[in-house]
Design an enzyme around this catalytic site. Structure first.
Site, PDB file in Angstrom:
ATOM      1  N   ILE A  23       0.840  -1.212   0.000  1.00 45.06           N
ATOM      2  CA  ILE A  23       0.000   0.000   0.000  1.00 45.06           C
ATOM      3  C   ILE A  23       0.870   1.256   0.000  1.00 45.06           C
ATOM      4  O   ILE A  23       0.584   2.229  -0.707  1.00 45.06           O
ATOM      5  CB  ILE A  23      -0.959  -0.005   1.213  1.00 45.06           C
ATOM      6  CG1 ILE A  23      -1.886  -1.238   1.170  1.00 45.06           C
ATOM      7  CG2 ILE A  23      -1.793   1.271   1.251  1.00 45.06           C
ATOM      8  CD1 ILE A  23      -2.748  -1.429   2.418  1.00 45.06           C
ATOM      9  N   ASN A  95       2.019   4.894   7.650  1.00 51.72           N
ATOM     10  CA  ASN A  95       1.524   3.710   6.945  1.00 51.72           C
ATOM     11  C   ASN A  95       2.216   2.422   7.386  1.00 51.72           C
ATOM     12  O   ASN A  95       1.586   1.362   7.410  1.00 51.72           O
ATOM     13  CB  ASN A  95       1.727   3.912   5.433  1.00 51.72           C
ATOM     14  CG  ASN A  95       1.579   2.620   4.660  1.00 51.72           C
ATOM     15  OD1 ASN A  95       0.483   2.127   4.463  1.00 51.72           O
ATOM     16  ND2 ASN A  95       2.705   2.038   4.241  1.00 51.72           N
ATOM     17  N   ARG A 128       5.119  13.842  16.767  1.00 50.01           N
ATOM     18  CA  ARG A 128       5.746  14.795  17.695  1.00 50.01           C
ATOM     19  C   ARG A 128       6.875  15.557  16.996  1.00 50.01           C
ATOM     20  O   ARG A 128       7.075  16.746  17.235  1.00 50.01           O
ATOM     21  CB  ARG A 128       6.290  14.029  18.904  1.00 50.01           C
ATOM     22  CG  ARG A 128       6.690  14.890  20.072  1.00 50.01           C
ATOM     23  CD  ARG A 128       7.329  14.068  21.163  1.00 50.01           C
ATOM     24  NE  ARG A 128       8.471  13.292  20.663  1.00 50.01           N
ATOM     25  CZ  ARG A 128       9.210  12.469  21.402  1.00 50.01           C
ATOM     26  NH1 ARG A 128       8.922  12.275  22.673  1.00 50.01           N
ATOM     27  NH2 ARG A 128      10.224  11.812  20.878  1.00 50.01           N
ATOM     28  N   TYR A 159      -2.162  -6.598  17.083  1.00 50.47           N
ATOM     29  CA  TYR A 159      -2.275  -5.637  15.971  1.00 50.47           C
ATOM     30  C   TYR A 159      -3.515  -4.769  16.160  1.00 50.47           C
ATOM     31  O   TYR A 159      -3.464  -3.539  16.033  1.00 50.47           O
ATOM     32  CB  TYR A 159      -2.346  -6.449  14.671  1.00 50.47           C
ATOM     33  CG  TYR A 159      -2.683  -5.682  13.412  1.00 50.47           C
ATOM     34  CD1 TYR A 159      -1.701  -4.963  12.728  1.00 50.47           C
ATOM     35  CD2 TYR A 159      -3.968  -5.717  12.864  1.00 50.47           C
ATOM     36  CE1 TYR A 159      -1.996  -4.283  11.558  1.00 50.47           C
ATOM     37  CE2 TYR A 159      -4.269  -5.042  11.695  1.00 50.47           C
ATOM     38  CZ  TYR A 159      -3.278  -4.324  11.052  1.00 50.47           C
ATOM     39  OH  TYR A 159      -3.574  -3.661   9.885  1.00 50.47           O
ATOM     40  N   LYS A 163      -3.594  -0.679  16.742  1.00 49.12           N
ATOM     41  CA  LYS A 163      -4.246   0.196  15.760  1.00 49.12           C
ATOM     42  C   LYS A 163      -5.390   0.990  16.404  1.00 49.12           C
ATOM     43  O   LYS A 163      -5.661   2.125  15.993  1.00 49.12           O
ATOM     44  CB  LYS A 163      -4.762  -0.631  14.580  1.00 49.12           C
ATOM     45  CG  LYS A 163      -3.655  -1.146  13.667  1.00 49.12           C
ATOM     46  CD  LYS A 163      -3.085  -0.014  12.822  1.00 49.12           C
ATOM     47  CE  LYS A 163      -2.098  -0.524  11.798  1.00 49.12           C
ATOM     48  NZ  LYS A 163      -1.632   0.530  10.883  1.00 49.12           N
ATOM     49  N   ILE A 192      -6.957  -5.668   2.305  1.00 50.61           N
ATOM     50  CA  ILE A 192      -6.321  -5.228   1.065  1.00 50.61           C
ATOM     51  C   ILE A 192      -5.322  -6.321   0.662  1.00 50.61           C
ATOM     52  O   ILE A 192      -4.477  -6.721   1.478  1.00 50.61           O
ATOM     53  CB  ILE A 192      -5.544  -3.895   1.263  1.00 50.61           C
ATOM     54  CG1 ILE A 192      -6.413  -2.828   1.964  1.00 50.61           C
ATOM     55  CG2 ILE A 192      -5.003  -3.399  -0.077  1.00 50.61           C
ATOM     56  CD1 ILE A 192      -7.557  -2.259   1.156  1.00 50.61           C
TER      57      ILE A 192
HETATM   58  N1  LIG Z   1      -3.205  -5.286   3.897  1.00 52.34           N
HETATM   59  C1  LIG Z   1      -4.342  -5.222   4.604  1.00 52.34           C
HETATM   60  O1  LIG Z   1      -5.243  -6.088   4.523  1.00 52.34           O
HETATM   61  C2  LIG Z   1      -4.571  -4.045   5.520  1.00 52.34           C
HETATM   62  C3  LIG Z   1      -5.854  -3.903   6.098  1.00 52.34           C
HETATM   63  C4  LIG Z   1      -6.086  -2.852   6.964  1.00 52.34           C
HETATM   64  C5  LIG Z   1      -5.075  -1.946   7.230  1.00 52.34           C
HETATM   65  N2  LIG Z   1      -3.855  -2.107   6.661  1.00 52.34           N
HETATM   66  C6  LIG Z   1      -2.807  -1.144   7.001  1.00 52.34           C
HETATM   67  O2  LIG Z   1      -2.259  -0.576   5.824  1.00 52.34           O
HETATM   68  C7  LIG Z   1      -0.881  -0.271   6.040  1.00 52.34           C
HETATM   69  C8  LIG Z   1      -0.017  -0.919   4.970  1.00 52.34           C
HETATM   70  O3  LIG Z   1      -0.262  -2.319   4.979  1.00 52.34           O
HETATM   71  P1  LIG Z   1       0.414  -3.283   3.925  1.00 52.34           P
HETATM   72  O4  LIG Z   1      -0.535  -4.380   3.685  1.00 52.34           O
HETATM   73  O5  LIG Z   1       0.927  -2.488   2.783  1.00 52.34           O
HETATM   74  O6  LIG Z   1       1.641  -3.845   4.810  1.00 52.34           O
HETATM   75  P2  LIG Z   1       3.075  -4.363   4.368  1.00 52.34           P
HETATM   76  O7  LIG Z   1       3.587  -5.204   5.487  1.00 52.34           O
HETATM   77  O8  LIG Z   1       3.037  -5.000   3.020  1.00 52.34           O
HETATM   78  O9  LIG Z   1       3.954  -3.036   4.273  1.00 52.34           O
HETATM   79  C9  LIG Z   1       4.390  -2.404   5.431  1.00 52.34           C
HETATM   80  C10 LIG Z   1       5.729  -1.743   5.163  1.00 52.34           C
HETATM   81  O10 LIG Z   1       6.201  -1.196   6.407  1.00 52.34           O
HETATM   82  C11 LIG Z   1       7.582  -1.482   6.511  1.00 52.34           C
HETATM   83  N3  LIG Z   1       8.004  -1.549   7.912  1.00 52.34           N
HETATM   84  C12 LIG Z   1       7.633  -2.473   8.843  1.00 52.34           C
HETATM   85  N4  LIG Z   1       8.325  -2.303   9.966  1.00 52.34           N
HETATM   86  C13 LIG Z   1       9.143  -1.234   9.777  1.00 52.34           C
HETATM   87  C14 LIG Z   1      10.103  -0.578  10.578  1.00 52.34           C
HETATM   88  N5  LIG Z   1      10.411  -1.001  11.819  1.00 52.34           N
HETATM   89  N6  LIG Z   1      10.756   0.483  10.073  1.00 52.34           N
HETATM   90  C15 LIG Z   1      10.485   0.917   8.811  1.00 52.34           C
HETATM   91  N7  LIG Z   1       9.600   0.334   7.988  1.00 52.34           N
HETATM   92  C16 LIG Z   1       8.942  -0.745   8.471  1.00 52.34           C
HETATM   93  C17 LIG Z   1       7.721  -2.850   5.853  1.00 52.34           C
HETATM   94  O11 LIG Z   1       9.055  -3.139   5.513  1.00 52.34           O
HETATM   95  C18 LIG Z   1       6.791  -2.718   4.670  1.00 52.34           C
HETATM   96  O12 LIG Z   1       7.459  -2.172   3.540  1.00 52.34           O
HETATM   97  C19 LIG Z   1      -0.549  -0.757   7.453  1.00 52.34           C
HETATM   98  O13 LIG Z   1      -0.686   0.314   8.351  1.00 52.34           O
HETATM   99  C20 LIG Z   1      -1.630  -1.775   7.715  1.00 52.34           C
HETATM  100  O14 LIG Z   1      -1.885  -1.959   9.088  1.00 52.34           O
HETATM  101  C21 LIG Z   1      -3.569  -3.131   5.815  1.00 52.34           C
END
Ligand SMILES: NC(=O)c1ccc[n+]([C@@H]2O[C@H](COP(=O)([O-])OP(=O)(O)OC[C@H]3O[C@@H](n4cnc5c(N)ncnc54)[C@H](O)[C@@H]3O)[C@@H](O)[C@H]2O)c1
Length: 267
Positions: A23, A95, A128, A159, A163, A192
């Site tokens: 995302i 994100n 902040r 999780y 959130k 997603i």
């Molecule tokens: N995919 C879903 O079904 C879904 C549903 C609801 C909400 N979300 C939210 O959408 C957002 C993106 O989700 P996604 O599916 O793309 O997740 P994802 O895990 O594919 O991507 C998350 C990214 O964050 C990075 N990340 C994780 N820990 C990190 C750290 N310590 N330092 C720096 N970067 C770090 C990861 O390397 C990754 O590139 C998240 O906040 C997630 O909670 C996702």
């Protein structure tokens, strides 16, 4: 997806955490289409480079910063660096996230703490750090990526708790700093289809197929569904939107699609 976007986004600086894949990468793609200046914070160097290089090859003004969002100093120093490199931060998207699907009894303290570190403590540190500059300029749009899990029990216990705290932080920022021209909103995505699901897909390759029947729109979400909402909330088309939970979930929170025929006895 061909994004529709507001003209005033061009030249505006957006920072996206976790923009290396899924995302976050799609948010960067959408921001590039809107001609925004983009900074990505990401722990995974290979994914960070891939996002930056592919968008740059298409003409985007994008810079990557490798950061571990579990380390306060790294976050603070990187935000200072971005403010130096770009002059200002106008839009900030929290994100990045960590997802652990263990149930409460199976959850270790280590994983619980890691989840809270990345999903709520890092957004707190980021917000902040960016607020003083935004307050000085009387302008800022902060977008926190929440989840439908925060609104009802659908698994992933640590999780969900982390959130829910992020949803609360949005309200705090919106109310406390609204008078300084800062808007802060939560986007609330349903399922997603992204790489974070890979472990669950490995356990059950039909997971998205099985989930889609719960969704009134008959499908799970795509990263572009969320990226489009980010462009809207970042723009001046949403000048009076703050403190909201902006739900982008194919109708899931409105009701489970398979339920009403059962209730009405027409299933
Ligand atoms: N995919 C879903 O079904 C879904 C549903 C609801 C909400 N979300 C939210 O959408 C957002 C993106 O989700 P996604 O599916 O793309 O997740 P994802 O895990 O594919 O991507 C998350 C990214 O964050 C990075 N990340 C994780 N820990 C990190 C750290 N310590 N330092 C720096 N970067 C770090 C990861 O390397 C990754 O590139 C998240 O906040 C997630 O909670 C996702």
């Amino acid at each position: 997806m061909t994004y529709q976007f507001a003209a005033e986004l061009a030249g505006r600086t957006i920072v996206i955490t976790g923009g290396g894949r899924s995302i976050g990468r799609e948010m960067a793609t959408a921001a590039a289409a809107a001609k925004m200046k983009i900074a990505i914070l990401e722990i995974n160097k290979a994914n960070l480079d891939e996002t930056v290089n592919s968008l740059r090859a298409n003409g985007a003004d994008i810079t990557g910063y490798q950061v571990d969002l579990q380390v306060e100093d790294q976050i603070i120093n990187t935000i200072k660096e971005i403010e130096r490199d770009f002059g200002k931060i106008e839009v900030f998207v929290n994100n990045a996230a960590f997802h652990d699907s263990a149930d409460l009894i199976a959850s270790s303290l280590e994983m619980w703490n890691k989840t809270l570190d990345i999903n709520i403590t890092a957004p707190f540190i980021c917000i902040r750090a960016i607020l003083p500059g935004m307050i000085e300029r009387k302008f800022g749009a902060i977008i926190n990526i929440g989840t439908v899990n925060s609104k009802m029990m659908i698994g992933s216990d640590s999780y969900t708790a982390s959130k829910a705290a992020l949803h609360a932080l949005t309200r705090t920022v919106a109310v406390r700093y609204g008078g300084h021209g800062i808007r802060c909103n939560t986007i609330v995505p349903g399922t997603i289809a992204t790489e974070v699901w890979q472990e669950r897909i490995d356990r059950n390759p039909s997971v998205f197929e099985n989930l889609k029947s719960w969704y009134p729109m008959g499908r799970v979400g795509k990263p572009s569904d969320i990226a489009a909402a980010v462009l809207y909330l970042a723009s001046d088309q949403a000048p009076w939107m703050t403190g909201t939970e902006f739900v982008v979930d194919g109708g899931l929170l409105a009701g489970f699609a398979p339920m009403y025929p059962v209730v009405e006895g027409t299933d």
